[in-house]
Design a protein around this motif. Structure first.
Motif, PDB file in Angstrom:
ATOM      1  N   GLN A 149       0.828  -1.220   0.000  1.00 19.99           N
ATOM      2  CA  GLN A 149       0.000   0.000   0.000  1.00 19.99           C
ATOM      3  C   GLN A 149       0.861   1.268   0.000  1.00 19.99           C
ATOM      4  OE1 GLN A 149      -1.882  -1.281   3.702  1.00 19.99           O
ATOM      5  NE2 GLN A 149      -3.847  -1.498   2.651  1.00 19.99           N
ATOM      6  N   LEU A 150       2.177   1.097  -0.102  1.00 18.88           N
ATOM      7  CA  LEU A 150       3.105   2.233  -0.047  1.00 18.88           C
ATOM      8  C   LEU A 150       3.827   2.384  -1.381  1.00 18.88           C
ATOM      9  CD1 LEU A 150       4.736   1.458   3.434  1.00 18.88           C
ATOM     10  CD2 LEU A 150       2.929   3.139   2.975  1.00 18.88           C
ATOM     11  N   SER A 151       4.173   3.625  -1.716  1.00 18.96           N
ATOM     12  CA  SER A 151       4.992   3.859  -2.915  1.00 18.96           C
ATOM     13  C   SER A 151       6.414   3.374  -2.661  1.00 18.96           C
ATOM     14  CB  SER A 151       5.029   5.354  -3.239  1.00 18.96           C
ATOM     15  OG  SER A 151       5.834   6.035  -2.280  1.00 18.96           O
ATOM     16  N   GLY A 152       7.204   3.284  -3.712  1.00 22.61           N
ATOM     17  CA  GLY A 152       8.611   2.880  -3.556  1.00 22.61           C
ATOM     18  C   GLY A 152       9.365   3.796  -2.614  1.00 22.61           C
ATOM     19  N   GLY A 153       9.135   5.097  -2.743  1.00 16.86           N
ATOM     20  CA  GLY A 153       9.832   6.046  -1.872  1.00 16.86           C
ATOM     21  C   GLY A 153       9.428   5.881  -0.415  1.00 16.86           C
ATOM     22  N   GLN A 154       8.129   5.609  -0.206  1.00 18.92           N
ATOM     23  CA  GLN A 154       7.672   5.379   1.168  1.00 18.92           C
ATOM     24  C   GLN A 154       8.249   4.086   1.728  1.00 18.92           C
ATOM     25  OE1 GLN A 154       3.495   5.599   0.252  1.00 18.92           O
ATOM     26  NE2 GLN A 154       3.290   7.697   1.008  1.00 18.92           N
ATOM     27  N   ALA A 179      16.295   2.771  -7.409  1.00 17.60           N
ATOM     28  CA  ALA A 179      15.128   2.006  -7.884  1.00 17.60           C
ATOM     29  C   ALA A 179      13.843   2.837  -7.852  1.00 17.60           C
ATOM     30  CB  ALA A 179      14.955   0.752  -7.027  1.00 17.60           C
ATOM     31  N   LEU A 180      13.975   4.128  -7.524  1.00 21.68           N
ATOM     32  CA  LEU A 180      12.778   4.948  -7.320  1.00 21.68           C
ATOM     33  C   LEU A 180      12.450   5.815  -8.531  1.00 21.68           C
ATOM     34  CD1 LEU A 180      13.489   6.292  -3.707  1.00 21.68           C
ATOM     35  CD2 LEU A 180      12.199   4.255  -4.371  1.00 21.68           C
ATOM     36  N   ASP A 181      11.162   6.110  -8.688  1.00 26.98           N
ATOM     37  CA  ASP A 181      10.752   7.106  -9.677  1.00 26.98           C
ATOM     38  C   ASP A 181      11.352   8.455  -9.289  1.00 26.98           C
ATOM     39  OD1 ASP A 181       9.218   5.259 -11.005  1.00 26.98           O
ATOM     40  OD2 ASP A 181       7.398   5.712  -9.871  1.00 26.98           O
ATOM     41  N   PRO A 182      11.729   9.276 -10.289  1.00 28.98           N
ATOM     42  CA  PRO A 182      12.424  10.538  -9.984  1.00 28.98           C
ATOM     43  C   PRO A 182      11.710  11.422  -8.968  1.00 28.98           C
ATOM     44  CG  PRO A 182      12.516  10.096 -12.336  1.00 28.98           C
ATOM     45  CD  PRO A 182      11.656   9.024 -11.732  1.00 28.98           C
ATOM     46  N   GLU A 183      10.377  11.479  -9.020  1.00 32.43           N
ATOM     47  CA  GLU A 183       9.693  12.411  -8.104  1.00 32.43           C
ATOM     48  C   GLU A 183       9.675  11.901  -6.667  1.00 32.43           C
ATOM     49  OE1 GLU A 183       6.128  10.120  -9.893  1.00 32.43           O
ATOM     50  OE2 GLU A 183       8.132  10.733 -10.511  1.00 32.43           O
ATOM     51  N   LEU A 184      10.073  10.648  -6.446  1.00 30.09           N
ATOM     52  CA  LEU A 184      10.089  10.093  -5.086  1.00 30.09           C
ATOM     53  C   LEU A 184      11.470  10.182  -4.435  1.00 30.09           C
ATOM     54  CD1 LEU A 184       7.973   6.880  -5.773  1.00 30.09           C
ATOM     55  CD2 LEU A 184       7.171   9.071  -4.896  1.00 30.09           C
ATOM     56  N   VAL A 185      12.462  10.532  -5.240  1.00 27.41           N
ATOM     57  CA  VAL A 185      13.851  10.540  -4.746  1.00 27.41           C
ATOM     58  C   VAL A 185      14.046  11.589  -3.651  1.00 27.41           C
ATOM     59  CG1 VAL A 185      16.222  11.131  -5.442  1.00 27.41           C
ATOM     60  CG2 VAL A 185      14.861   9.561  -6.840  1.00 27.41           C
ATOM     61  N   ASP A 187      12.184  12.841  -1.304  1.00 29.26           N
ATOM     62  CA  ASP A 187      11.744  12.533   0.069  1.00 29.26           C
ATOM     63  C   ASP A 187      12.771  11.670   0.798  1.00 29.26           C
ATOM     64  OD1 ASP A 187       9.398  13.904  -0.335  1.00 29.26           O
ATOM     65  OD2 ASP A 187       8.247  12.129  -0.924  1.00 29.26           O
ATOM     66  N   VAL A 188      13.345  10.714   0.072  1.00 27.71           N
ATOM     67  CA  VAL A 188      14.339   9.828   0.690  1.00 27.71           C
ATOM     68  C   VAL A 188      15.613  10.618   1.001  1.00 27.71           C
ATOM     69  CG1 VAL A 188      15.802   7.802   0.317  1.00 27.71           C
ATOM     70  CG2 VAL A 188      13.392   7.751  -0.375  1.00 27.71           C
ATOM     71  N   LEU A 189      16.041  11.458   0.059  1.00 31.04           N
ATOM     72  CA  LEU A 189      17.253  12.269   0.293  1.00 31.04           C
ATOM     73  C   LEU A 189      17.042  13.243   1.450  1.00 31.04           C
ATOM     74  CD1 LEU A 189      18.476  13.013  -3.343  1.00 31.04           C
ATOM     75  CD2 LEU A 189      19.291  11.259  -1.768  1.00 31.04           C
ATOM     76  N   ASP A 190      15.815  13.747   1.603  1.00 32.52           N
ATOM     77  CA  ASP A 190      15.532  14.651   2.729  1.00 32.52           C
ATOM     78  C   ASP A 190      15.731  13.942   4.068  1.00 32.52           C
ATOM     79  OD1 ASP A 190      14.966  16.804   1.129  1.00 32.52           O
ATOM     80  OD2 ASP A 190      12.787  16.577   1.209  1.00 32.52           O
ATOM     81  N   VAL A 191      15.285  12.686   4.139  1.00 39.95           N
ATOM     82  CA  VAL A 191      15.469  11.901   5.367  1.00 39.95           C
ATOM     83  C   VAL A 191      16.959  11.725   5.641  1.00 39.95           C
ATOM     84  CG1 VAL A 191      15.170   9.619   6.407  1.00 39.95           C
ATOM     85  CG2 VAL A 191      13.256  10.706   5.223  1.00 39.95           C
ATOM     86  N   MET A 192      17.730  11.425   4.585  1.00 38.63           N
ATOM     87  CA  MET A 192      19.176  11.236   4.749  1.00 38.63           C
ATOM     88  C   MET A 192      19.855  12.540   5.163  1.00 38.63           C
ATOM     89  SD  MET A 192      19.707   8.696   1.515  1.00 38.63           S
ATOM     90  CE  MET A 192      21.507   8.613   1.611  1.00 38.63           C
ATOM     91  N   ARG A 193      19.385  13.648   4.613  1.00 37.98           N
ATOM     92  CA  ARG A 193      19.904  14.970   5.005  1.00 37.98           C
ATOM     93  C   ARG A 193      19.678  15.189   6.497  1.00 37.98           C
ATOM     94  NH1 ARG A 193      17.416  17.014   0.555  1.00 37.98           N
ATOM     95  NH2 ARG A 193      19.042  17.116  -1.000  1.00 37.98           N
ATOM     96  N   GLY A 194      18.465  14.848   6.974  1.00 34.59           N
ATOM     97  CA  GLY A 194      18.145  14.994   8.394  1.00 34.59           C
ATOM     98  C   GLY A 194      19.063  14.161   9.275  1.00 34.59           C
TER      99      GLY A 194
END
Length: 253
Positions: A149-154, A179-185, A187-194
């Protein structure tokens, strides 16, 4: 200060294929250390050697001053038992290209699982931390969702929360956005930045040059199983010294 990761003359072969040909590098505590290079250059293999998912054939690897996968007596190395390696691995979080979540478990159950199974943590304690971690990666409202029920980025952000649940001192990321669609990248990078802002030591194999430039403290360009060039990410990316680095960057920037 003890290096968080130290590699000395690390070699790795699969049969006749010599993948790593003498890697020397150091990662300081709280540092974001980025590895870039073409496919097949040995980046992911080196990352997997850090937590002994791959056994090295020669050289030495330390994490936080402790030899990885071996014990040294005199001049001899003795391989640790699987149970001892598992203990070392508890302190090292790893996030792969593919999220590898348990499909039959909700997001919060995926994050709780390792602390309960590996550390024997009480369910209530593990659940409370898991919910906080899901909040931290921006998924507090998805705790009860299954991976399907979650997107790849989620799913990748759940995978990051799951790795953090073991309270590691080191996080390894193996191309976490490839492995993610470009528009989902983003959110993941933001978490890594944090995580970087919070002082987490991170070794990141990545194709995201903007992330490396902006968040990285150190950048290594690998090719053919060796470190070709290393330095401040902005310097390496804007003014590479080595022809091989220049050729690679001309294709990806």
């Amino acid at each position: 200060m003890t290096a968080m990761v130290k590699a000395e003359g690390v070699h790795k072969s699969y049969g006749a294929a010599h993948i790593l040909k003498g890697i020397d590098l150091e990662v300081a505590p709280r540092e974001v250390f980025c590895l870039i290079g073409p496919s097949g250059s040995g980046k992911s293999t080196f990352l997997r050697c850090i937590n002994h998912l791959e056994k090295i054939n020669a050289g030495r690897l330390w994490v936080d001053g402790e030899l990885v996968g071996y014990r040294q007596k005199g001049d001899k190395l003795y391989e640790l038992k699987d149970s001892e390696v598992a203990l070392q691995r508890r302190d090292i979080g790893m996030v792969f290209q593919r999220f590898n979540l348990f499909p039959h478990m909700t997001a919060v159950e995926n994050v709780m699982e390792a602390p309960i199974q590996v550390k024997g943590e009480a369910k209530a304690v593990a659940r409370e931390r898991a919910l906080k971690l899901l909040d931290r990666v921006g998924l507090g409202d998805k705790a009860g969702n299954y991976p399907s029920q979650l997107s790849g980025g989620q799913q990748q952000r759940v995978a990051i929360a799951r790795a953090l649940a073991m309270e590691p001192k080191l996080m390894l990321f193996d191309e976490p956005t490839s492995a993610l669609d470009p528009e989902l990248v983003g959110d993941v990078l933001d978490v890594m930045r944090g995580l970087a802002e919070d002082g987490m030591t991170m070794v990141v194999v990545t194709h995201e040059m903007g992330f490396a430039r902006e968040v990285g403290d150190n950048l290594v360009f690998m090719d053919g199983g060796v470190v070709v060039e290393s330095g401040n990410p902005r310097d390496v990316l804007t003014n590479p010294q080595h022809d091989r680095t220049k050729a690679f960057l001309s294709k990806v920037l």
